[in-house]
Design a protein around this motif. Structure first.
Motif, short mmCIF file in Angstrom:
data_model
loop_
_atom_site.label_atom_id
_atom_site.label_comp_id
_atom_site.label_asym_id
_atom_site.label_seq_id
_atom_site.Cartn_x
_atom_site.Cartn_y
_atom_site.Cartn_z
N ILE A 14 -10.06 11.28 -8.49
CA ILE A 14 -10.05 10.36 -7.36
C ILE A 14 -9.38 10.99 -6.13
O ILE A 14 -9.30 10.36 -5.09
CB ILE A 14 -9.42 9.00 -7.73
N ARG A 15 -8.90 12.19 -6.28
CA ARG A 15 -8.48 13.01 -5.14
C ARG A 15 -8.41 14.45 -5.62
O ARG A 15 -7.82 14.71 -6.67
CB ARG A 15 -7.11 12.58 -4.60
N ARG A 16 -9.02 15.35 -4.89
CA ARG A 16 -8.90 16.75 -5.30
C ARG A 16 -7.55 17.27 -4.83
O ARG A 16 -6.93 16.70 -3.93
CB ARG A 16 -10.06 17.58 -4.73
N ALA A 17 -7.13 18.36 -5.44
CA ALA A 17 -5.87 18.97 -5.03
C ALA A 17 -6.02 19.53 -3.62
O ALA A 17 -7.11 19.96 -3.22
CB ALA A 17 -5.49 20.09 -6.01
N GLU A 18 -4.91 19.49 -2.88
CA GLU A 18 -4.90 20.09 -1.55
C GLU A 18 -5.09 21.60 -1.69
O GLU A 18 -4.66 22.20 -2.69
CB GLU A 18 -3.52 19.79 -0.96
N THR A 19 -5.72 22.21 -0.70
CA THR A 19 -5.90 23.66 -0.74
C THR A 19 -5.11 24.31 0.40
O THR A 19 -4.70 23.64 1.35
CB THR A 19 -7.39 24.05 -0.55
N PHE A 20 -4.95 25.60 0.28
CA PHE A 20 -4.27 26.35 1.35
C PHE A 20 -5.01 26.14 2.68
O PHE A 20 -4.39 25.94 3.73
CB PHE A 20 -4.24 27.83 0.97
N VAL A 56 0.82 -1.22 0.00
CA VAL A 56 0.00 0.00 0.00
C VAL A 56 0.86 1.27 0.00
O VAL A 56 0.47 2.31 -0.53
CB VAL A 56 -0.96 -0.03 1.21
N LYS A 57 2.05 1.18 0.59
CA LYS A 57 2.91 2.36 0.66
C LYS A 57 3.23 2.95 -0.72
O LYS A 57 3.49 4.14 -0.84
CB LYS A 57 4.23 2.02 1.37
N ALA A 58 3.22 2.11 -1.74
CA ALA A 58 3.60 2.59 -3.08
C ALA A 58 2.59 3.61 -3.60
O ALA A 58 2.96 4.59 -4.25
CB ALA A 58 3.72 1.42 -4.06
N ASN A 59 1.33 3.35 -3.33
CA ASN A 59 0.27 4.30 -3.73
C ASN A 59 -0.97 3.94 -2.93
O ASN A 59 -1.55 2.87 -3.12
CB ASN A 59 -0.02 4.21 -5.22
N GLY A 60 -1.37 4.83 -2.05
CA GLY A 60 -2.48 4.54 -1.14
C GLY A 60 -3.77 5.24 -1.52
O GLY A 60 -4.63 5.44 -0.66
N ASN A 61 -3.93 5.58 -2.79
CA ASN A 61 -5.20 6.22 -3.17
C ASN A 61 -6.35 5.23 -2.94
O ASN A 61 -6.30 4.09 -3.41
CB ASN A 61 -5.16 6.66 -4.63
N TYR A 117 -6.28 11.76 -10.96
CA TYR A 117 -7.37 11.37 -11.86
C TYR A 117 -7.15 9.93 -12.32
O TYR A 117 -6.00 9.50 -12.49
CB TYR A 117 -7.39 12.28 -13.10
N LEU A 118 -8.26 9.24 -12.52
CA LEU A 118 -8.20 7.87 -13.03
C LEU A 118 -8.96 7.78 -14.35
O LEU A 118 -10.12 8.19 -14.44
CB LEU A 118 -8.85 6.92 -12.00
N VAL A 119 -8.26 7.25 -15.35
CA VAL A 119 -8.90 7.01 -16.64
C VAL A 119 -9.28 5.54 -16.73
O VAL A 119 -8.48 4.66 -16.38
CB VAL A 119 -7.94 7.38 -17.80
N ASP A 120 -10.49 5.29 -17.16
CA ASP A 120 -10.92 3.92 -17.43
C ASP A 120 -11.66 3.95 -18.76
O ASP A 120 -12.83 4.34 -18.82
CB ASP A 120 -11.82 3.41 -16.29
N GLY A 121 -10.96 3.63 -19.83
CA GLY A 121 -11.54 3.72 -21.17
C GLY A 121 -11.75 5.18 -21.55
O GLY A 121 -10.81 5.96 -21.66
#
Ligand code: LLP
Length: 424
Positions: free
Chosen positions: A397-403, A59-64, A387-391
Motif C-alpha cells: 500500500i506504499r512502496r519504499a522511498e528511493t534515493f 488522520v495524523k496517527a496514520n495517513g496511509n 503492506y496490508l494483509v487482509d486474510g
C-alpha cells in the motif's frame, strides 16, 4: 489476535511474515492487519451504541491512503491537523461534513481550503477566530465552528503528549469563553455548533474522560444558556493501548461508559481516536544486521531505527519486540538499536532475547499509530514500504522511498536573489 506466533513464526492473519520478508526483500517495512483495523472500529461502534455519535479518526496517527479508505468505508469521519491532511482526506473520499479541522497554528491558506469545502473548524485562540472569520468573509461562506477548550485536566501521561493542561499551548481557558462568545455574536458567518477538548494521548485511566465529560457538559449547558445552538460535543481522542502487554488498558467501552449519562442528551458526541484505531493493527518488521558486544553491553543492530520509528527515542516509549522466526542462540539482555548516528537511536532497551543470526527478522509491535507517520529520512535512511494483509491477501500500500525520491526536490535550482533584470 491478528498477529500471533505459530511454531515460532509470526503470522499476520493467514500470512507467514517471514515468507513475506523473504519474498519482498524489503526491510524494514510496516505491516498492517485489516481484520484488526475492522475489530478496533467495531469496538468503538459497539461502545457508542445508543448514543448519537461519530468516530472522527485522527488522520495524523496514520495517513496511509488505503487505510484511510478502509476507515471511511467502515463509517469513520476524519480529524485533520493541516491543509494537506484535508486534501488527503478528500482523496480518501471522506465527506467534508464528516471532517473536523483542528490545530493551534492553522495558516490562512489552510483555513481558506477548509472554508471552501465546508469543513467544521476548531477555534483555538483569539487570532485563530479572527483568521477563520476573515476566511469566511473572503469566501462569503458560513463556517461551522467548535471552540476548543483547555480543560486543565492532568491525564498522567508523558508531558509531550499531554495537551489539555493549564499551560498547554492548545485551546482556550474556560474563563476566556465569554470573550469568544461575545466575538462570535458579531461574526454572522461563524456558526458555533459545539465545544471541543482533547486531554492528551496514551491515556490509561478513563476517569479523566469522565472529568472532561462533566466539565464540557456543564460548559455546553452554560453556552446554550447564552443563546447558542450547540449540537456537538467533541471529546477528542487519547485512549491508550496495551504497549506493555499487561492486559490492563481500558477499552472503548470503558471510555464511553465513563462518559455516558454525563452529557446533556440531544448532543452528538464526537470522538477522535487515532492510536486506539490503528496502533495495534500495525507492526514494524526489521532485519538483524549484526550482534555487537561492548564490554558487558550487548546490542542487536537492526535496519529499523529512530528514522523508521521515533517513539522510543522521543518519548522513551515501550514497544514489545520479538523475532518473527525461530532463533535459538544464547539468551542475553540486549539493547535493540538502529544504524543512525545518534545514541538516542534505539527501538528497545534491556530486552532478554535469544542471540539472533544475521538476517533474522524482528517484529516491533503496536507500531501502526505514529510509526510511519513520524518517520523521516534522517541519515538518508529511506522511509519504508507499507503492506496490508487482509486474510490470505497481501497488498503493497506504499512502496519504499528511493534515493531518487529524496533527491527530486533538489533536482532543479533557481536563483531567487538578485532578481533577474527585466528584458526591456
Ligand atoms: N484529537 C486531537 C485534537 C489530537 O491532538 C490527537 C492527537 C488526537 C485526536 C488523537 O489522539 P490519539 O487517540 O491518537 O491518542 N506522537 C505521539 C502522539 C501525539 C498525539 C497528538 N494528538 C505518540 O507517538 O505517542
Amino acid at each position: 489476535m491478528s498477529f500471533h506466533h505459530r511454531d515460532n513464526y509470526l503470522y499476520c492473519e493467514g500470512i507467514n511474515v517471514k515468507d513475506l520478508q523473504d519474498a519482498m526483500q524489503d526491510s524494514p517495512f510496516y505491516l498492517y492487519s485489516a481484520a484488526q483495523l475492522r475489530a478496533n472500529v467495531a469496538a468503538y461502534a459497539d461502545a457508542l451504541t445508543g448514543l448519537s455519535a461519530r468516530i472522527s479518526y485522527a488522520v495524523k496517527a496514520n495517513g496511509n491512503l488505503t487505510l484511510l479508505k478502509l476507515l471511511r468505508a467502515l463509517g469513520c469521519g476524519a480529524t485533520l491537523v493541516s491543509g494537506n491532511e484535508l486534501r488527503l482526506a478528500l482523496l480518501a473520499g471522506f465527506a467534508p461534513a464528516d471532517m473536523v479541522f483542528n490545530g493551534n497554528g492553522k495558516r490562512r491558506d489552510e483555513l481558506a481550503l477548509a472554508v471552501q469545502h465546508g469543513v467544521t473548524v476548531n477555534i483555538d485562540s483569539e487570532f485563530d477566530l479572527a483568521h477563520i472569520a476573515q476566511a469566511a468573509r473572503d469566501a462569503n461562506k458560513p463556517v461551522d465552528v467548535l471552540l476548543r477548550v483547555n480543560p486543565d485536566i492532568q491525564p498522567d501521561v508523558h508531558p509531550y503528549v499531554a495537551t489539555g493542561m493549564r499551560d498547554s499551548k492548545f485551546g482556550i481557558r474556560a474563563e476566556r469563553l465569554p470573550w469568544f462568545l461575545e466575538r462570535l455574536r458579531h461574526e454572522p458567518l461563524l456558526h458555533l455548533v459545539g465545544l471541543h477538548c482533547h486531554l492528551g494521548s496514551t491515556i490509561k485511566d478513563v476517569r479523566v474522560f469522565r472529568d472532561a465529560a462533566i466539565l464540557m457538559g456543564d460548559l455546553t449547558t452554560a453556552v446554550r444558556g447564552q443563546g447558542f445552538d450547540l449540537r456537538y460535543l467533541n471529546l477528542g481522542g487519547g485512549l491508550g493501548i496495551d504497549y506493555e502487554r499487561a492486559g490492563k488498558t481500558p477499552t472503548p467501552h470503558a471510555l464511553l461508559d465513563a462518559v455516558r449519562g454525563r452529557l446533556p442528551g440531544d448532543l452528538t458526541l464526537i470522538v477522535e481516536p487515532g492510536r486506539s484505531i490503528v496502533g495495534n493493527a500495525g507492526v514494524l518488521i526489521c532485519r538483524v544486521i549484526g550482534v555487537k558486544r561492548n564490554g558487558d553491553k550487548h546490542f542487536i543492530v537492526t535496519d529499523g531505527s529512530m528514522a523508521t520509528l521515533i517513539r522510543p527515542s522521543l518519548y522513551g516509549a515501550y514497544h514489545h519486540i520479538d523475532f518473527i522466526e525461530p532463533v535459538d542462540g544464547e539468551p542475553r539482555t540486549f539493547d535493540i538499536v538502529g544504524p543512525v548516528c545518534e545514541s538516542a537511536d534505539f527501538l528497545g532497551k534491556a530486552r532478554i532475547l535469544p542471540t539472533p543470526h544475521e538476517g533474522a527478522g524482528l517484529v516491533v509491535y503496536d507500531a501502526g499509530a505514529y510509526g510511519y507517520a513520524m518517520s523521516s529520512s534522517y541519515n538518508l535512511q529511506l522511509r519504508p514500504a507499507e503492506y496490508l494483509v487482509d486474510g490470505e491477501r497481501v497488498t503493497q500500500i506504499r512502496r519504499a522511498e528511493t534515493f531518487d525520491d529524496v533527491m527530486l526536490a533538489q533536482s532543479t535550482l533557481s536563483v531567487i536573489m538578485p532578481r533577474a533584470e527585466s528584458a526591456d
